[in-house]
Enzyme design. Sequence first.
Site, PDB file in Angstrom:
ATOM      1  N   ASP A   2       0.888  -1.165   0.000  1.00 42.78           N
ATOM      2  CA  ASP A   2       0.000   0.000   0.000  1.00 42.78           C
ATOM      3  C   ASP A   2       0.927   1.216   0.000  1.00 42.78           C
ATOM      4  O   ASP A   2       1.798   1.330   0.873  1.00 42.78           O
ATOM      5  CB  ASP A   2      -0.891  -0.033   1.245  1.00 42.78           C
ATOM      6  CG  ASP A   2      -1.819   1.160   1.362  1.00 42.78           C
ATOM      7  OD1 ASP A   2      -1.371   2.304   1.135  1.00 42.78           O
ATOM      8  OD2 ASP A   2      -2.999   0.969   1.702  1.00 42.78           O
ATOM      9  N   CYS A  60       1.294   3.198   3.284  1.00 42.65           N
ATOM     10  CA  CYS A  60       1.697   2.448   4.479  1.00 42.65           C
ATOM     11  C   CYS A  60       3.129   2.827   4.877  1.00 42.65           C
ATOM     12  O   CYS A  60       4.051   2.748   4.063  1.00 42.65           O
ATOM     13  CB  CYS A  60       1.574   0.958   4.175  1.00 42.65           C
ATOM     14  SG  CYS A  60       2.657  -0.128   5.086  1.00 42.65           S
ATOM     15  N   CYS A  67       5.638   0.052   4.518  1.00 37.61           N
ATOM     16  CA  CYS A  67       5.851  -0.231   3.090  1.00 37.61           C
ATOM     17  C   CYS A  67       6.858   0.756   2.521  1.00 37.61           C
ATOM     18  O   CYS A  67       7.724   0.399   1.712  1.00 37.61           O
ATOM     19  CB  CYS A  67       4.533  -0.119   2.317  1.00 37.61           C
ATOM     20  SG  CYS A  67       3.296  -1.340   2.781  1.00 37.61           S
ATOM     21  N   ARG A  94      -5.157  -0.825   1.463  1.00 38.39           N
ATOM     22  CA  ARG A  94      -5.836  -1.298   2.680  1.00 38.39           C
ATOM     23  C   ARG A  94      -7.243  -0.725   2.836  1.00 38.39           C
ATOM     24  O   ARG A  94      -8.099  -1.361   3.449  1.00 38.39           O
ATOM     25  CB  ARG A  94      -4.994  -0.950   3.907  1.00 38.39           C
ATOM     26  CG  ARG A  94      -3.652  -1.674   3.961  1.00 38.39           C
ATOM     27  CD  ARG A  94      -2.779  -1.109   5.058  1.00 38.39           C
ATOM     28  NE  ARG A  94      -2.492   0.308   4.816  1.00 38.39           N
ATOM     29  CZ  ARG A  94      -1.903   1.108   5.702  1.00 38.39           C
ATOM     30  NH1 ARG A  94      -1.559   0.632   6.892  1.00 38.39           N
ATOM     31  NH2 ARG A  94      -1.660   2.380   5.404  1.00 38.39           N
TER      32      ARG A  94
END
Length: 239
Positions: A124, A127, A130, A154
């Site tokens: 994502d 994120c 991430c 998400r």
Amino acid sequence: MRLKHLTAGLLALCATQVWADVEQTIRQSLDQLNFPMAVSTISETPVNGLYQIQLDNGRVLYGSADGKYLVQGALIAVNDGQPRNLTAEVEAKAIGEVINGIPREDLVIFAPEQPKTHITVFTDVDCGYCRKLHEEIGDLNELGIEVRYAAFPRAGADSKTAEVMGSIWCADDRQSAMTRAKQGKSVTPVTCENPVAEQYRLGAQVGVQGTPAIFMANGTLVPGYKPAQALAQEAIANQ
């Protein structure tokens, strides 16, 4: 001798019929429940009377021969005090086949010239972890790890994040667009037919609950961020 062969043939035929009846009974039981996931195969387990139900998404259930009982959980084999998670082994193998079956053209790939192995990361762009993982993409490549990104917004397939990720997948240079997004920079809006929604659904089916969700080449799931060195070691150990 002919009688011996005939007896063996009859026993085999009876066993085949019994097995067919068991499989049909279990499938009918699942059909009556309107089970949301298709069944791939049904097979015996080391436990007498317990059958393994392999689902299309790679996950495993267990059922009784009469179809009246279903069990969800890990089947552990204990050999000389050494536990072995049979369920995890079966699921990892099947999920690995599903994940590795994603066409390369549907992924955003960062690859070294001579990869030792690969990981598939459901990501994502908003994120935090991430983004942290993406900062180490160069380190992972230097360590011989090919990183394959699949989309997992998400907030859902209809979210603003999904729209941004769609633009990444539609960009002429997906790698640059992905890096810009992971740096919090804007991505040029582009529309095209893209796999973002399909990958989001696939991620949910194989058990992705958060990002980054990192799948090793053999299907083993590593939930969450790991530093490049540790992740590379785990990836090479789980080819």
